[in-house]
Enzyme design. Structure first.
Site, PDB file in Angstrom:
ATOM      1  N   GLY A 173       0.798  -1.229   0.000  1.00  0.00           N
ATOM      2  CA  GLY A 173       0.000   0.000   0.000  1.00  0.00           C
ATOM      3  C   GLY A 173       0.827   1.274   0.000  1.00  0.00           C
ATOM      4  N   LYS A 231      10.540   7.755   5.950  1.00  0.00           N
ATOM      5  CA  LYS A 231      11.418   7.577   7.121  1.00  0.00           C
ATOM      6  C   LYS A 231      12.826   7.159   6.702  1.00  0.00           C
ATOM      7  CE  LYS A 231       8.267   8.896   8.475  1.00  0.00           C
ATOM      8  NZ  LYS A 231       6.862   9.095   8.104  1.00  0.00           N
ATOM      9  N   SER A 285      -6.144   5.769   0.462  1.00  0.00           N
ATOM     10  CA  SER A 285      -6.428   7.159   0.105  1.00  0.00           C
ATOM     11  C   SER A 285      -5.461   7.657  -0.956  1.00  0.00           C
ATOM     12  CB  SER A 285      -6.307   8.033   1.351  1.00  0.00           C
ATOM     13  OG  SER A 285      -4.980   7.973   1.842  1.00  0.00           O
ATOM     14  N   GLY A 311       0.773  20.408   7.520  1.00  0.00           N
ATOM     15  CA  GLY A 311       0.446  19.176   8.248  1.00  0.00           C
ATOM     16  C   GLY A 311       1.687  18.298   8.361  1.00  0.00           C
ATOM     17  N   GLU A 326       7.339  16.788   7.455  1.00  0.00           N
ATOM     18  CA  GLU A 326       8.365  15.736   7.383  1.00  0.00           C
ATOM     19  C   GLU A 326       9.182  15.873   6.093  1.00  0.00           C
ATOM     20  OE1 GLU A 326       6.745  11.806   7.931  1.00  0.00           O
ATOM     21  OE2 GLU A 326       6.091  12.235   9.969  1.00  0.00           O
ATOM     22  N   GLY A 331      -3.829  17.436   2.178  1.00  0.00           N
ATOM     23  CA  GLY A 331      -4.708  16.383   2.678  1.00  0.00           C
ATOM     24  C   GLY A 331      -4.852  15.240   1.696  1.00  0.00           C
ATOM     25  N   ASP A 342      -7.753   4.231   5.883  1.00  0.00           N
ATOM     26  CA  ASP A 342      -7.953   5.593   5.376  1.00  0.00           C
ATOM     27  C   ASP A 342      -9.328   5.776   4.742  1.00  0.00           C
ATOM     28  OD1 ASP A 342      -5.378   6.069   6.183  1.00  0.00           O
ATOM     29  OD2 ASP A 342      -4.599   6.631   4.222  1.00  0.00           O
ATOM     30  N   ALA A 365      -1.092   4.532   9.511  1.00  0.00           N
ATOM     31  CA  ALA A 365      -0.915   3.114   9.198  1.00  0.00           C
ATOM     32  C   ALA A 365      -1.324   2.218  10.366  1.00  0.00           C
ATOM     33  CB  ALA A 365       0.543   2.864   8.838  1.00  0.00           C
ATOM     34  N   HIS A 420      18.476   4.157  33.761  1.00  0.00           N
ATOM     35  CA  HIS A 420      19.210   5.419  33.693  1.00  0.00           C
ATOM     36  C   HIS A 420      20.547   5.180  33.006  1.00  0.00           C
ATOM     37  CE1 HIS A 420      20.713   9.341  34.824  1.00  0.00           C
ATOM     38  NE2 HIS A 420      21.829   8.735  35.223  1.00  0.00           N
TER      39      HIS A 420
END
Ligand SMILES: Cc1cc2nc3c(=O)[nH]c(=O)nc-3n(C[C@H](O)[C@H](O)[C@H](O)COP(=O)(O)OP(=O)(O)OC[C@H]3O[C@@H](n4cnc5c(N)ncnc54)[C@H](O)[C@@H]3O)c2cc1C
Length: 468
Positions: A43, A54, A150, A187, A192, A275, A317, A325, A449
């Site tokens: 997809g 990414k 979409s 958006g 990104e 969009g 979507d 996703a 830590h």
């Protein structure tokens, strides 16, 4: 495959909604087939969305660090230069690997993969056609899940040309770094991709109609994100509407209306990311009796993801909610549970969202503004990454974690953050919301830590301060 073959479940679309639903259904011993019209499975997410964006974001960060930060760590690399073709080839390889994995996953689970474009041919059947072939095949199934995802929408008056005026798909494929990239829409997708090209050397201007970027964010987090991106060099034109985009001499002249004042800016490339709309074209929903929301175009479903036709379901979507996703996957699994007669559901209060800029932004649950609108008594606790040892070691101290808890019960209502590794830390916040944890529970949970997640524990300590 003969046309009289029958399935328990046919899924149209193999995005994260479709393929996750298919695997879950096969694991519940249903006889399953998936239909996909694209040459590769996975997809939008795997092919032109989450994964390639990414892969580029990670590469651009290495480039930025090699150029600007390695010397601080005592690492001498000589002159650092960009080989964009190799960066793109690596991204393509990542995508190819992962889409291959999806095919293997489906095959391992004995799921039939039907190649071609599907349309509904009744409540219990679909018809599949393959480009260039005249014959059409019909398949019958007790249940059908629509998971066709979409597609990007164009801004009014600005037509995509796929080269100079582009959608996110082409902005993942630029062959050279644009000198000046204009982005219509502030958006998460625009931010990104803007962040990718900014770090690779482009001048980037984001044009947003509203007074702020990433409107769904907690206000404090959104303001911090904008401040950091601005410091990195990203330019913002808020309260500004693009009224015209004209191509001339390989440039795009964009006219902007900012509160009645008109201005022109010239870009080399214009990314329009205002969009996405559900991809229902060609499914023949109306003929099949599947109802759609007339305003949004999204398919209407009940709490079991059942459409107005009881044997047909829809997820991802295509239906209401954030276009993400993991939301599509969760719905795919829940829909299959419902089909199998089990209690499938998605807790929408605990669906995280992430913006993979640098620093990252992540959130789950109510924002402070939503708590105010709903008149919920609340308290907040905020902790800066500057106070987190591990963030100091990395040299990434920008940002903070903000926790919102119920003012009386101490239950965690929302967690929002901007900072390093936010996309990973948020998982703990999602668990807190999912399991109705109290701020005190998080504050008393021992965190290793030094880790970035200590910022969340500290924010929880700040939130409970008023109580103890
Ligand atoms: C640039 C970009 C970055 C993104 N980054 C993220 C991110 O980091 N995290 C995140 O959660 N989300 C991200 N998203 C959103 C995410 O990609 C979508 O929410 C997700 O892919 C939706 O999944 P889906 O299963 O509903 O549909 P899709 O992934 O859109 O898949 C639908 C599939 O159906 C097929 N199909 C359509 N019509 C037919 C038909 N008639 N017959 C057969 N097959 C058909 C399509 O070819 C496609 O393969 C990003 C999106 C973009 C564009």
């Amino acid at each position: 495959m003969a046309s009289d073959d029958k399935y328990d479940l046919i899924i149209i679309g193999t995005g994260p909604g479709g393929y996750m639903a298919a695997v879950h259904a096969a694991q519940l011993d249903l006889r399953v087939a998936c239909v996909e019209k694209a040459p590769r499975l996975g997809g939008v997410c795997l092919n032109v969305g989450c994964i390639p964006s990414k892969a580029l974001l990670d590469s651009r960060e290495y480039y930025h660090l090699a150029k600007n930060s390695f010397a601080d760590h005592g690492i001498k690399t000589g002159k650092v230069s960009l080989d964009l073709a190799t960066m793109m080839a690596r991204k393509d390889e990542v995508v190819a690997d992962l889409t291959k994995n999806v095919r293997q996953l489906l095959e391992r689970n004995n799921i039939d993969i039907i190649e071609g474009k599907a349309r509904l041919a009744g409540a219990d059947r679909i018809e599949v056609s393959v480009d260039g072939k005249k014959t059409k095949q019909t398949y019958q199934s007790k249940s059908i899940i629509l998971a066709t995802g979409s597609e990007p929408v164009a801004a009014s008056g600005i037509a995509f040309d796929g080269k100079a005026i582009v959608s996110s798909t082409e902005a993942l494929e630029f062959k050279s770094v644009p000198k000046h990239l204009g982005i219509v829409g502030g958006g998460y997708i625009g931010l990104e991709l803007g962040s990718v090209w900014l770090r690779l050397g482009a001048e980037v201007t984001v044009i947003e109609m509203l007074p702020k970027i990433a409107t769904g964010l907690d206000g404090q987090v959104g303001r911090k994100l904008q401040q950091v991106l601005k410091r990195q060099g990203m330019k913002f034109r808020l309260n500004s509407k693009v009224t015209e985009a004209k191509k001339a001499n390989k440039k795009i002249k964009v006219t902007i209306d900012s509160k009645g004042e008109t201005e022109s800016i010239t870009f080399d490339r214009l990314l329009v990311s205002v969009g996405r709309r559900p991809l229902t074209q060609g499914l023949d929903l109306e003929e099949a009796g599947v109802e759609v929301d007339p305003d949004s175009g999204r398919i209407l479903v009940d709490a079991s993801y059942r459409t107005s036709v009881p044997s047909i379901f829809a997820i991802g979507d295509l239906i209401a909610g954030p276009m993400l996703a993991h939301k599509a996957s969760a719905e795919g699994i829940a829909a299959v549970e419902c089909i199998a007669g089990r209690p499938g559901e998605v807790n929408y209060d605990a669906v995280p969202s992430v913006i993979y800029t640098w620093p990252e932004v992540a959130s789950v649950g109510l924002t402070e503004e939503q708590a105010q609108e709903r008149d919920v008594p609340y308290k907040t606790g905020t902790y800066p990454f500057a106070g987190v040892g591990r963030a100091r070691c990395l040299g990434e101290t920008d940002g903070f974690v903000k926790l919102i808890a119920h003012g009386k019960s101490d239950r965690v209502l929302g967690i929002h953050m901007v900072g390093p590794r936010a996309s990973e830390i948020i998982a703990e916040g999602v668990l807190a919301v999912q399991f109705d944890a109290k701020a005190d529970d998080l504050a008393r949970t021992v965190h290793a830590h030094p880790t970035f997640s200590e910022a969340l524990m500290e924010a929880a300590m700040m939130a409970r301060k008023g109580n103890v």
